[in-house]
Design a protein around this motif. Structure first.
Motif, mmCIF file in Angstrom:
data_model
loop_
_atom_site.group_PDB
_atom_site.id
_atom_site.type_symbol
_atom_site.label_atom_id
_atom_site.label_comp_id
_atom_site.label_asym_id
_atom_site.label_seq_id
_atom_site.Cartn_x
_atom_site.Cartn_y
_atom_site.Cartn_z
ATOM 1 N N LYS A 23 0.452 -1.228 -0.098
ATOM 2 C CA LYS A 23 0.012 -0.096 -0.026
ATOM 3 C C LYS A 23 0.501 1.001 -0.029
ATOM 4 C CE LYS A 23 -3.841 -2.279 2.318
ATOM 5 N NZ LYS A 23 -4.745 -2.113 3.546
ATOM 6 N N ARG A 24 2.373 1.039 0.268
ATOM 7 C CA ARG A 24 3.387 2.589 0.356
ATOM 8 C C ARG A 24 4.172 2.514 -0.928
ATOM 9 N NH1 ARG A 24 7.193 2.461 5.246
ATOM 10 N NH2 ARG A 24 7.062 4.879 4.580
ATOM 11 N N ASN A 25 4.713 3.831 -1.091
ATOM 12 C CA ASN A 25 5.017 3.941 -2.874
ATOM 13 C C ASN A 25 4.430 3.686 -3.527
ATOM 14 O OD1 ASN A 25 7.223 1.888 -0.272
ATOM 15 N ND2 ASN A 25 7.297 5.007 -0.388
ATOM 16 N N MET A 26 2.896 3.931 -4.025
ATOM 17 C CA MET A 26 2.249 3.603 -5.200
ATOM 18 C C MET A 26 2.010 4.417 -6.184
ATOM 19 S SD MET A 26 0.814 0.407 -5.784
ATOM 20 C CE MET A 26 3.037 -0.460 -5.374
ATOM 21 N N GLY A 27 2.088 5.991 -5.386
ATOM 22 C CA GLY A 27 2.031 7.332 -6.719
ATOM 23 C C GLY A 27 1.155 7.487 -6.199
ATOM 24 N N LYS A 28 0.516 7.676 -7.699
ATOM 25 C CA LYS A 28 -0.610 8.327 -8.549
ATOM 26 C C LYS A 28 -1.826 7.833 -8.333
ATOM 27 C CE LYS A 28 1.495 12.576 -10.750
ATOM 28 N NZ LYS A 28 1.679 12.764 -11.630
ATOM 29 N N ARG A 29 -2.528 7.871 -8.713
ATOM 30 C CA ARG A 29 -3.912 6.811 -8.759
ATOM 31 C C ARG A 29 -3.912 6.070 -10.336
ATOM 32 N NH1 ARG A 29 -9.932 9.136 -9.691
ATOM 33 N NH2 ARG A 29 -9.383 10.048 -6.931
ATOM 34 N N GLU A 30 -3.147 6.624 -10.550
ATOM 35 C CA GLU A 30 -2.748 5.322 -12.204
ATOM 36 C C GLU A 30 -2.402 4.467 -11.776
ATOM 37 O OE1 GLU A 30 0.735 5.546 -15.597
ATOM 38 O OE2 GLU A 30 -0.435 8.069 -14.808
ATOM 39 N N ASN A 31 -0.975 4.548 -11.305
ATOM 40 C CA ASN A 31 -0.156 3.049 -10.701
ATOM 41 C C ASN A 31 -1.293 2.567 -9.360
ATOM 42 O OD1 ASN A 31 2.217 2.575 -12.097
ATOM 43 N ND2 ASN A 31 3.379 3.182 -9.174
ATOM 44 N N ARG A 32 -1.850 3.018 -8.622
ATOM 45 C CA ARG A 32 -3.014 2.328 -8.109
ATOM 46 C C ARG A 32 -3.629 0.995 -8.608
ATOM 47 N NH1 ARG A 32 -2.236 6.691 -4.695
ATOM 48 N NH2 ARG A 32 -4.969 7.249 -5.391
ATOM 49 N N TYR A 33 -4.530 2.223 -10.404
ATOM 50 C CA TYR A 33 -5.105 0.789 -11.066
ATOM 51 C C TYR A 33 -4.386 -0.008 -11.888
ATOM 52 C CZ TYR A 33 -9.114 3.698 -10.508
ATOM 53 O OH TYR A 33 -10.091 4.909 -10.155
ATOM 54 N N PHE A 34 -2.812 0.288 -11.529
ATOM 55 C CA PHE A 34 -1.940 -0.368 -12.457
ATOM 56 C C PHE A 34 -1.428 -1.936 -11.816
ATOM 57 C CE2 PHE A 34 2.006 -2.246 -14.267
ATOM 58 C CZ PHE A 34 3.032 -1.967 -15.989
ATOM 59 N N HIS A 35 -1.464 -1.223 -10.435
ATOM 60 C CA HIS A 35 -1.309 -2.565 -9.324
ATOM 61 C C HIS A 35 -2.011 -3.304 -9.374
ATOM 62 C CE1 HIS A 35 -1.107 -4.125 -4.682
ATOM 63 N NE2 HIS A 35 0.227 -4.456 -5.558
ATOM 64 N N PHE A 36 -3.226 -2.795 -9.163
ATOM 65 C CA PHE A 36 -4.604 -3.621 -9.235
ATOM 66 C C PHE A 36 -4.951 -5.257 -10.389
ATOM 67 C CE2 PHE A 36 -8.706 -4.978 -10.409
ATOM 68 C CZ PHE A 36 -9.474 -5.614 -9.439
ATOM 69 N N PHE A 37 -4.300 -4.299 -11.061
ATOM 70 C CA PHE A 37 -4.621 -4.887 -12.563
ATOM 71 C C PHE A 37 -3.408 -6.682 -12.424
ATOM 72 C CE2 PHE A 37 -7.311 -2.606 -14.569
ATOM 73 C CZ PHE A 37 -8.789 -3.002 -14.700
ATOM 74 N N ALA A 38 -2.174 -5.699 -11.966
ATOM 75 C CA ALA A 38 -0.726 -6.874 -11.981
ATOM 76 C C ALA A 38 -1.498 -8.480 -10.874
ATOM 77 C CB ALA A 38 0.195 -5.839 -11.907
ATOM 78 N N ARG A 39 -1.718 -7.045 -9.326
ATOM 79 C CA ARG A 39 -2.619 -8.691 -8.365
ATOM 80 C C ARG A 39 -3.512 -9.193 -9.304
ATOM 81 N NH1 ARG A 39 -2.694 -6.133 -2.488
ATOM 82 N NH2 ARG A 39 -1.398 -7.906 -2.376
ATOM 83 N N LEU A 40 -4.485 -8.394 -10.248
ATOM 84 C CA LEU A 40 -5.415 -9.410 -10.845
ATOM 85 C C LEU A 40 -4.430 -10.683 -11.609
ATOM 86 C CD1 LEU A 40 -8.395 -10.352 -10.741
ATOM 87 C CD2 LEU A 40 -8.681 -8.798 -12.847
ATOM 88 N N ARG A 41 -3.977 -10.188 -12.585
ATOM 89 C CA ARG A 41 -2.818 -11.117 -13.078
ATOM 90 C C ARG A 41 -2.591 -12.101 -12.699
ATOM 91 N NH1 ARG A 41 -0.262 -7.572 -16.283
ATOM 92 N NH2 ARG A 41 -2.262 -6.723 -17.043
ATOM 93 N N THR A 42 -1.858 -11.608 -11.633
ATOM 94 C CA THR A 42 -0.968 -12.574 -10.677
ATOM 95 C C THR A 42 -2.308 -14.066 -10.012
ATOM 96 O OG1 THR A 42 0.310 -10.960 -9.646
ATOM 97 C CG2 THR A 42 0.484 -13.581 -8.579
ATOM 98 N N PHE A 43 -3.659 -13.831 -9.776
ATOM 99 C CA PHE A 43 -4.151 -14.224 -8.947
ATOM 100 C C PHE A 43 -4.759 -15.375 -9.949
ATOM 101 C CE2 PHE A 43 -9.085 -14.864 -8.670
ATOM 102 C CZ PHE A 43 -8.697 -15.974 -7.246
ATOM 103 N N ARG A 44 -4.542 -15.170 -10.953
ATOM 104 C CA ARG A 44 -5.339 -15.764 -12.672
ATOM 105 C C ARG A 44 -4.308 -16.662 -12.636
ATOM 106 N NH1 ARG A 44 -8.471 -11.523 -16.319
ATOM 107 N NH2 ARG A 44 -10.235 -10.837 -15.566
ATOM 108 N N ASP A 45 -2.802 -16.162 -12.640
ATOM 109 C CA ASP A 45 -1.575 -17.374 -13.133
ATOM 110 C C ASP A 45 -1.929 -18.104 -11.327
ATOM 111 O OD1 ASP A 45 -0.384 -16.098 -15.557
ATOM 112 O OD2 ASP A 45 0.965 -15.165 -14.121
ATOM 113 N N LYS A 46 -2.123 -18.033 -10.587
ATOM 114 C CA LYS A 46 -1.944 -19.333 -9.637
ATOM 115 C C LYS A 46 -3.055 -20.294 -9.356
ATOM 116 C CE LYS A 46 -0.178 -15.954 -6.192
ATOM 117 N NZ LYS A 46 -0.210 -15.333 -4.510
#
Length: 266
Positions: free
Chosen positions: A241-264
């Protein structure tokens, strides 16, 4: 059989502390039926000085011994700054406001990364694990990332912490179609600065390069700490939750984690 390259780069500050954790939490986690080859490009220096971290101390020769059985090169820093036009980099701004010392160290690091990436290309790896040798791994790399190599050619797995408005560049697992973009990103410095209007910044450069390459960014929960020349562990925050920066990066992080969930789930 999978070809997996492990790439070490930079400076091995405390191999007696760091390398056992690398053996346990990185090398031992690679698929046992794969063809693993370790590569290195390391700077052979006698002393470490880093004004930003407050480091200053002798770098003992035994730090390099653990790499002797691997394929690689011990190199000097001579000519590195000229090769990558550091004078032009300086005209773009002093990102960390420390008389360009941190920028200079970043160029050295990215050059080492570029060299080891070039070294391993003929190995034709399915996956590349990029490892800083001055890092202590607290937890293991996940095994699932090495499954389905064809489906994960464009995948890249990065730590789920310390993104600093870009992407964490501490370590990574890259598929065969992303490792060159990750490892040779020094070639894109001026493209990044021109396109974004920003000074050179390590994490933001990484995000820019991977987006340009069409990489599928995923996350891993593995944690690791830098170890200073005196053996002290750098203070790290592993909160996503820390050092994510702007809202754009928080969206990017959300989709990266979603992609990770699907991989698992595969």
């Amino acid at each position: 059989m999978l070809n997996i390259a492990v790439a070490f780069f930079g400076i091995p500050r405390n191999s007696q502390i760091c390398f056992p954790s690398i053996e346990e939490n990185v090398l031992a986690q690679l698929p046992p039926d794969s063809n693993v080859k370790c590569f290195y490009h390391l700077y052979k220096i006698d002393e470490v000085q880093n004004s930003r971290s407050g480091e200053r101390g002798e770098l003992k020769a035994d730090n390099y011994q653990v790499f002797e059985s691997m394929t690689g090169l011990l190199a000097s820093t001579d000519g590195v700054l000229d090769r990558w036009d550091f004078d032009r980099v300086k005209t773009l701004g002093d990102t960390w406001a420390d008389d360009f010392a941190s920028l200079r160290n970043l160029i050295y690091q990215l050059n080492s990364l570029h060299a080891v990436t070039t070294m391993m290309e003929s190995f034709n790896p399915d996956f590349v694990v990029f490892v800083r040798p001055d890092t202590f791994y607290h937890t293991p790399l996940p095994a699932y990332v090495f499954k389905h190599p064809e489906a994960r050619r464009r995948n890249i797995y990065i730590p789920d912490w310390q993104w600093w408005g870009g992407l964490n560049d501490r370590f990574a697992i890259c598929g065969r179609d992303t490792y060159v973009a990750y490892g040779k990103r020094i070639e894109r410095i001026f493209d990044f600065c021109t396109a974004t209007g920003r000074k050179l910044h390590s994490e933001r450069l990484l995000k820019f390069v991977l987006q340009q390459a069409g990489a599928k960014v995923c996350t891993v929960d593995t944690t690791a700490s830098r170890v200073r020349i005196n053996g002290a562990f750098a203070e790290e925050s592993f909160s996503p939750k820390r050092n994510m920066g702007k809202r754009e990066n928080r969206y990017f992080h959300f989709f990266a984690r979603l992609r990770t969930f699907r991989d698992k789930q595969r």
